[in-house]
Design an enzyme around this catalytic site. Structure first.
Site, short mmCIF file in Angstrom:
data_model
loop_
_atom_site.label_atom_id
_atom_site.label_comp_id
_atom_site.label_asym_id
_atom_site.label_seq_id
_atom_site.Cartn_x
_atom_site.Cartn_y
_atom_site.Cartn_z
N LEU A 97 0.91 -1.17 0.06
CA LEU A 97 -0.14 0.06 -0.03
C LEU A 97 0.82 1.25 -0.09
O LEU A 97 0.30 2.47 -0.50
CB LEU A 97 -0.72 0.25 1.16
CG LEU A 97 -1.90 -1.05 1.27
CD1 LEU A 97 -2.51 -1.07 3.01
CD2 LEU A 97 -3.07 -0.74 0.31
N GLU B 153 4.97 2.93 1.46
CA GLU B 153 6.23 2.70 2.59
C GLU B 153 6.71 4.00 2.96
O GLU B 153 6.86 5.02 2.39
CB GLU B 153 7.41 2.05 1.60
CG GLU B 153 8.64 1.68 2.47
CD GLU B 153 9.68 0.65 2.04
OE1 GLU B 153 9.32 0.60 0.82
OE2 GLU B 153 10.35 0.44 2.48
N GLY C 292 9.05 5.74 6.57
CA GLY C 292 10.33 5.38 7.34
C GLY C 292 10.29 4.13 8.05
O GLY C 292 11.45 3.55 8.24
N PHE C 293 9.40 3.74 8.44
CA PHE C 293 9.09 2.57 9.30
C PHE C 293 9.36 1.10 8.61
O PHE C 293 10.10 0.36 8.81
CB PHE C 293 7.78 2.45 10.18
CG PHE C 293 7.60 1.42 11.23
CD1 PHE C 293 7.82 1.61 12.52
CD2 PHE C 293 6.98 0.02 10.79
CE1 PHE C 293 7.65 0.88 13.53
CE2 PHE C 293 6.74 -0.78 11.62
CZ PHE C 293 7.06 -0.54 13.18
N GLY C 294 8.70 1.39 7.54
CA GLY C 294 9.00 -0.03 6.48
C GLY C 294 7.56 -0.07 5.57
O GLY C 294 6.79 0.80 5.66
N VAL D 62 4.01 -1.13 3.94
CA VAL D 62 2.70 -1.44 4.44
C VAL D 62 2.03 -2.25 3.36
O VAL D 62 1.99 -1.92 2.13
CB VAL D 62 1.93 -0.46 4.92
CG1 VAL D 62 0.51 -0.58 5.42
CG2 VAL D 62 2.61 0.60 5.79
N LYS E 72 1.96 -3.50 8.83
CA LYS E 72 3.32 -2.89 8.66
C LYS E 72 4.25 -3.48 9.11
O LYS E 72 4.33 -4.15 10.19
CB LYS E 72 2.98 -1.35 9.58
CG LYS E 72 3.84 -0.30 8.96
CD LYS E 72 3.71 0.91 9.99
CE LYS E 72 2.77 1.85 9.33
NZ LYS E 72 2.91 3.08 10.17
N ASP F 219 3.61 13.63 15.66
CA ASP F 219 3.78 13.45 14.11
C ASP F 219 2.52 13.60 13.44
O ASP F 219 2.20 12.99 12.42
CB ASP F 219 4.47 11.95 13.97
CG ASP F 219 5.20 11.84 12.75
OD1 ASP F 219 5.87 12.95 12.23
OD2 ASP F 219 5.62 10.63 12.31
N1 ATP Z 1 -4.18 1.14 7.93
C1 ATP Z 1 -3.70 1.66 6.77
N2 ATP Z 1 -4.77 1.50 5.78
C2 ATP Z 1 -4.58 1.61 4.45
N3 ATP Z 1 -3.50 2.33 4.14
C3 ATP Z 1 -2.47 2.34 5.00
C4 ATP Z 1 -2.78 2.20 6.54
N4 ATP Z 1 -1.47 2.45 7.19
C5 ATP Z 1 -0.71 2.92 6.19
N5 ATP Z 1 -1.28 2.94 4.97
C6 ATP Z 1 -0.52 3.43 3.60
O1 ATP Z 1 0.78 2.97 3.74
C7 ATP Z 1 1.52 4.14 3.36
C8 ATP Z 1 2.61 4.36 4.27
O2 ATP Z 1 2.36 4.57 5.53
P1 ATP Z 1 3.62 4.81 6.73
O3 ATP Z 1 2.78 5.29 7.96
O4 ATP Z 1 4.15 3.67 7.00
O5 ATP Z 1 4.42 5.90 5.99
P2 ATP Z 1 4.16 7.58 5.83
O6 ATP Z 1 3.13 7.96 6.95
O7 ATP Z 1 3.89 7.67 4.57
O8 ATP Z 1 5.57 8.07 6.37
P3 ATP Z 1 6.36 8.12 7.64
O9 ATP Z 1 7.22 6.95 7.79
O10 ATP Z 1 7.08 9.56 7.40
O11 ATP Z 1 5.20 8.18 8.58
C9 ATP Z 1 0.38 5.46 3.93
O12 ATP Z 1 0.74 6.54 3.24
C10 ATP Z 1 -0.77 4.75 3.28
O13 ATP Z 1 -0.91 5.05 2.03
MG MG Z 2 2.57 7.18 8.59
#
Ligand code: ATP
Ligand code: MG
Length: 444
Positions: A92, A94, A96-98, A100, A121, A216
């Protein structure tokens, strides 16, 4: 009980070592370990990361202490089934954590766990910071429940693997909806609905008996349900608020370029007002359609908060910076009220910022403007940004048709792999400080 005991993980030890060495500069020594059972709500009994100071028994502590929170502990084998072996076609996004992954839990997996789509995740293996964020997320989100916080369903802790399982949010993040190329423009009423609901999530955290500073708040951490209900995700940087006579929490500066409050960047002093500043940045993004930080723009326009703030106050200037994709389809009074609110949230004096409860009350008022000038505050998804007034029944039917078109459009994007090599999350004080220097002479 839903808890399946997992093997004790070696990385927990490294996680806590890392915390001591490089992550949080905690001014007070952590309190002695306390055995507490928590309830999955906003109660004073909520346990904190500092309650887990005996690292050798941590994994057991975690499942025991969070036993009341109804979190499921998944095995890696189960998560492989759920995500089709972490298939790349299920990615879906990615951060900084990894990565998804989208997954699906069928009703046979666990008694009492409904069949449902989920987001899984996976923690990247490098570095101890991720492990600490994983644990922080489980501890906070495992205990906090609110309609505008994403639901953590469970986690996996096996060998070197740390995973988190969330409810699936079909419309992804606000960042994707606002800024991804070829995304459909969000209409004004939807933008204000999202602002209101995200503000409610933040107000809930701040007003909790044992308050939480989210740290955040940004467009990528606001996730959207199929009806655009907004929920906050990513509690990896969250902190317990100050207690007793303390006015702030001292931390190492962490956050994201363009969203972190200037006083926090300079001092490391964290308060709920830091979150209010970040909320102001997201509100400015919703108004202008510009990213909090955009390196492709001329220097003075790169930091949205610094560039937009002086213009938010003046109606004539506001019209010039409103998102052109809205094509003027918004309530002018509502836009000015929202802009005034963003202006206050972005004050360089934290005490001059409103509380999140005040923010919620102000955005609630916008509904009235929208209703007066546009008929309804309910989302009517268009296929293009130009929205028709949904006053007539005929037009409402058309809008509904559009919702379906919109959904299809986004599904295509959801299946596209969206990989970023590097997350914009900043873990370096120096980087954030450098970032700040661009805007130090802006008005207070
Ligand atoms: N519960 C969820 N349902 C659907 N999509 C999700 C969900 N959680 C995360 N995602 C998708 O995965 C992407 C990556 O999420 P993640 O929180 O890992 O990174 P980020 O928020 O883009 O960056 P950061 O690491 O800076 O927080 C999101 O932008 C979103 O599109
Ligand atoms: Mg995020």
């Amino acid at each position: 009980m839903k808890v399946k005991k997992s093997s004790k993980s070696s990385w927990f030890t490294s996680c806590f070592k890392h915390q001591e060495q490089t992550t949080f500069k905690i001014t007070e020594p952590p309190p002695p370990p306390v055995e507490k059972k928590i309830t999955p709500d906003n109660s004073v009994q909520r346990i904190s990361i500092t309650d887990f100071s005996n690292i050798s028994t941590l994994p057991e502590d975690l499942s025991t202490s969070l036993a009341g929170s109804n979190l499921y502990i998944f095995s890696l084998a189960e998560l492989k089934i759920i995500t089709q072996s972490f298939s790349s076609t299920n990615i879906l996004g990615e951060g900084g954590f990894g990565p998804v992954y989208k997954g699906f839990i069928d009703d046979k997996l666990r008694p009492g766990l409904d069949a449902q789509p989920v987001a899984v995740k996976l923690l990247n293996q490098e570095g101890g910071q991720g492990h600490l964020e994983w644990l922080t997320e489980v501890i906070f989100l495992g205990q906090l429940r609110h309609p505008h916080l994403v639901k953590l369903i469970g986690y996996c802790l096996e060998d070197e693997h740390g995973l988190l399982v969330y409810e699936y949010m079909p419309r992804g993040s606000l960042e994707n909806q606002l800024f991804r190329r070829f995304s459909v423009c969000l209409p004004w009423s939807t933008r204000m609905k999202i602002a209101l609901e995200a503000a409610k999530g933040l107000a809930f955290l701040h007003e909790a008996k044992k308050s939480v500073i989210y740290r955040d708040f940004k467009a990528s951490n606001i996730l959207l349900d199929s009806d655009y209900t907004a929920k906050l995700s990513d509690f990896g940087l969250a902190k317990d608020g100050p207690e007793g006579d303390d006015t702030h929490v001292s931390t190492r500066v962490m956050g994201t370029h363009g969203y972190a409050a200037p006083e926090y960047l300079m001092t490391g002093h964290l308060t709920s007002a830091s979150d209010v500043y970040s909320f102001g940045v997201v509100l400015a993004e919703l108004l202008t359609g510009r990213k909090s930080m955009d390196k492709s723009l001329p220097n003075r326009e790169q930091n949205l908060a610094e560039w937009a703030r002086p213009q938010l106050k003046v109606a004539r200037k506001l019209n010039r910076i409103m998102d052109p994709r809205l094509e003027g389809q918004y309530s002018e009074t509502g836009a000015q009220t929202a802009a005034d609110l963003a202006y206050q949230c972005l004050s360089h004096r934290p005490k001059a910022r409103p509380t999140m409860t005040m923010v919620v009350e102000t955005i609630e008022l916008l509904k009235n403007f929208n209703e007066m000038e546009f008929g309804t505050f309910v989302y009517n998804a268009p296929t293009e940004c130009k929205i028709e007034s949904p006053k007539k029944e005929e037009e409402q039917k058309d809008s509904k048709k559009d919702i379906d078109g919109h959904r299809r459009h986004h599904r295509q994007h959801d299946h596209q792999r969206h990989r970023r090599t590097k997350s914009p999350v900043v873990h370096s004080e120096i980087d954030l400080y450098r970032n700040l220097s661009a805007g130090t002479d802006s008005p207070p």
